[in-house]
Design a protein around this motif. Sequence first.
Motif, PDB file in Angstrom:
ATOM      1  N   UNK A  57      -1.512   4.846   5.303  1.00  0.00           N
ATOM      2  CA  UNK A  57      -2.116   3.519   5.311  1.00  0.00           C
ATOM      3  C   UNK A  57      -2.879   3.207   4.027  1.00  0.00           C
ATOM      4  N   UNK A  58      -2.770   4.070   3.010  1.00  0.00           N
ATOM      5  CA  UNK A  58      -3.452   3.786   1.751  1.00  0.00           C
ATOM      6  C   UNK A  58      -2.501   4.040   0.598  1.00  0.00           C
ATOM      7  N   UNK A  59      -2.856   3.495  -0.581  1.00  0.00           N
ATOM      8  CA  UNK A  59      -2.007   3.612  -1.753  1.00  0.00           C
ATOM      9  C   UNK A  59      -2.892   3.894  -2.966  1.00  0.00           C
ATOM     10  N   UNK A 101      -6.570   0.366   0.741  1.00  0.00           N
ATOM     11  CA  UNK A 101      -5.750   0.215   1.938  1.00  0.00           C
ATOM     12  C   UNK A 101      -4.440  -0.477   1.578  1.00  0.00           C
ATOM     13  N   UNK A 102      -3.358   0.066   2.069  1.00  0.00           N
ATOM     14  CA  UNK A 102      -2.033  -0.486   1.796  1.00  0.00           C
ATOM     15  C   UNK A 102      -1.920  -1.931   2.299  1.00  0.00           C
ATOM     16  N   UNK A 103      -2.464  -2.188   3.485  1.00  0.00           N
ATOM     17  CA  UNK A 103      -2.381  -3.532   4.060  1.00  0.00           C
ATOM     18  C   UNK A 103      -3.145  -4.544   3.211  1.00  0.00           C
ATOM     19  N   UNK A 104      -4.285  -4.113   2.637  1.00  0.00           N
ATOM     20  CA  UNK A 104      -5.059  -5.021   1.786  1.00  0.00           C
ATOM     21  C   UNK A 104      -4.320  -5.328   0.491  1.00  0.00           C
ATOM     22  N   UNK A 105      -3.673  -4.316  -0.093  1.00  0.00           N
ATOM     23  CA  UNK A 105      -2.920  -4.544  -1.319  1.00  0.00           C
ATOM     24  C   UNK A 105      -1.724  -5.461  -1.048  1.00  0.00           C
TER      25      UNK A 105
END
Length: 640
Positions: A57-59, A101-105
């Motif tokens: 879930x993160x990048x 966070x992947x979703x935020x990016x």
Amino acid sequence: MKKILLFAGIALFAASCTDDYTDWAGLQRNAAEEAKTVNVSINPVAGDINLASLEGDSVKLFTPTVTISDEATSNYLILFSNGEEGIEPVSLEADSEGRVLKSDLQDVVVDFFGARPVARTLIMDVTGYTLVNGQSIRNALGKASVSVIPEAPEIEAAYYLTGTLNGWVTTDTTYKLTNDGSDPYENPIFKLRIPAPEDGSNVEFKMTPESGLGGDWSGCLAAGEDGKFNYNNEGGNFVIVADPDALFYDIVFNMLDQTWSATPVGFNEYIYEIGNESGWSEPHALHGNGTGQYSAVIYLDGEFKFKPNKDDWNGDWEKASGDATGGTLTPDGGPNMDGVDAGFYFIQVDLKEMTYKITSVTSISIIGSVRGAWDTDVDMTYNENLKCWEARETLNAGEFKFRLNHDWAINWGGTLDDLVQDGANLQLAADGPYIIRLYLSGETPARCTIKEDSGYPDFFYEIGNEGGWSTSHALAGDGNGIYQGYYWLDGEYKFKPNADNWDNDLEYVEGTTTGGTLTDGGGPNCPDPGAGFYQINLDLTAMTFNLLKIESISMIGGFNGWGDDLEMTYNTTDGCWEVTTDAVSGEYKFRANHDWGINWGGTETDLSQNGANLNIEAGTYKFQLYISYAGNNKVVITKQ
């Protein structure tokens, strides 16, 4: 652009403010604390970051390096931008490893660029915050860039239902699922209406992408769980459970959310009026609201009746009882509706109750705060060329609605492209001169258009020897002084701003037989280009004109492999291009001079340049193509 995440690291600043106990009983001296030096740098990741292929879930966006002798913790504030002036940056917090966070990016990329899965360059302005022994130290680390591919499926322009309705034939294009023709990543909602099986059975299907027509099933959309679907044929058949009252099912796919739905529809979208006003030859559509209620403003002159189908009389409805203002309907045969005087009427039909109501139109108007208060109607006039009600007015920013006969009993509001009885007030954003057009008939919902009034007329007119100098031919304008039309010419001609008089007409200055300059100061007619059908172009901003000769107009489509054109002939009496053939089935379009530079598609009643493919079932038909008569392009199809 919205802020996606407030920087939680601001709390680090509070950590350096302490409430240490101080003993005032004795004088105390504290040695000055040694200043801390922290060296921080970042190394951005190289290559494209493909969010679709990342796990977790993160990048990671960069690798930080922190140099200090004491134990310390760091985190980072990133201000993202897309390199365009005037676009507000978006902030995200990165942890001590340079991860977000992947979703935020994903949200950042979509907000800046949209969801299309191609590499996008984000510019990062990074600030580091390092906490050392309770002291927060800020380092401005400068700008760097990363390349990010948002997570999104590859969405094609169209998909085709393949299932029980068409024998599971993957080459069949009868049932086409599309959006409105815009970028599918901006509008991922794709729609299709299909007929309910006459035997009352369920409908099972998959969706074949346009690129997969005639191929295997590997790229199909397949049913998932809980109203979801999957790409690449990963799943079972979609199933629409039969509804005994359904005539149709409206299918909706959201290509980004990967959801789908099917809604039973118990009534046709349109029914049709036909009557004496057209010599019983031209049906006029009434639009339905899905509950059996239909309405339209239609010009009547004498008797008339209603029918469910545009092209035949099957199941038509006659008068069971009533008079010229309304009554009840029967499908079992009976007289026509009573004759009415020539004029416009608001027609309402309720097929649940089998009733009809006819209201004479004395006025259609705009009312609202756009005129300062809700107490003054702006009457609209009927534009015969565009088949709509029109007002040219200087209006204020504010709200407005449309109403019939200066009364609230029948009024229209809602949205510009879907006006309904008692709908919400419409909005006008700014003061200015406007052209407002209201469409209350035709095969679309009631709708209106609003545009700034440039001062140019909607139409300019050609008149010449081909019509004995007695018939004006309308050239449709784009609102900016550019006009175009398609007409037969035979001899000299000129241009004028009014259909019914010669005031301010334009004459020829110099040029050739197919183009030149014009003047309103008097002069000769435009020279004879030779008898033929022409695209006529007029530019009032430059006072020029030019002609393009149309040597042929033809039909082309799947019936001939989109190769050999089916030629049409020009009917000078009816002013249309026509052909009778049994060769056409499936998708097709019209084009000029065997070239795609000029082509027409869309709907039968509203053809436009580069419009969508038309579709027809196999059979023998007569096609009559009317191009640019007052800007209204249409094809009349008569089954033989």
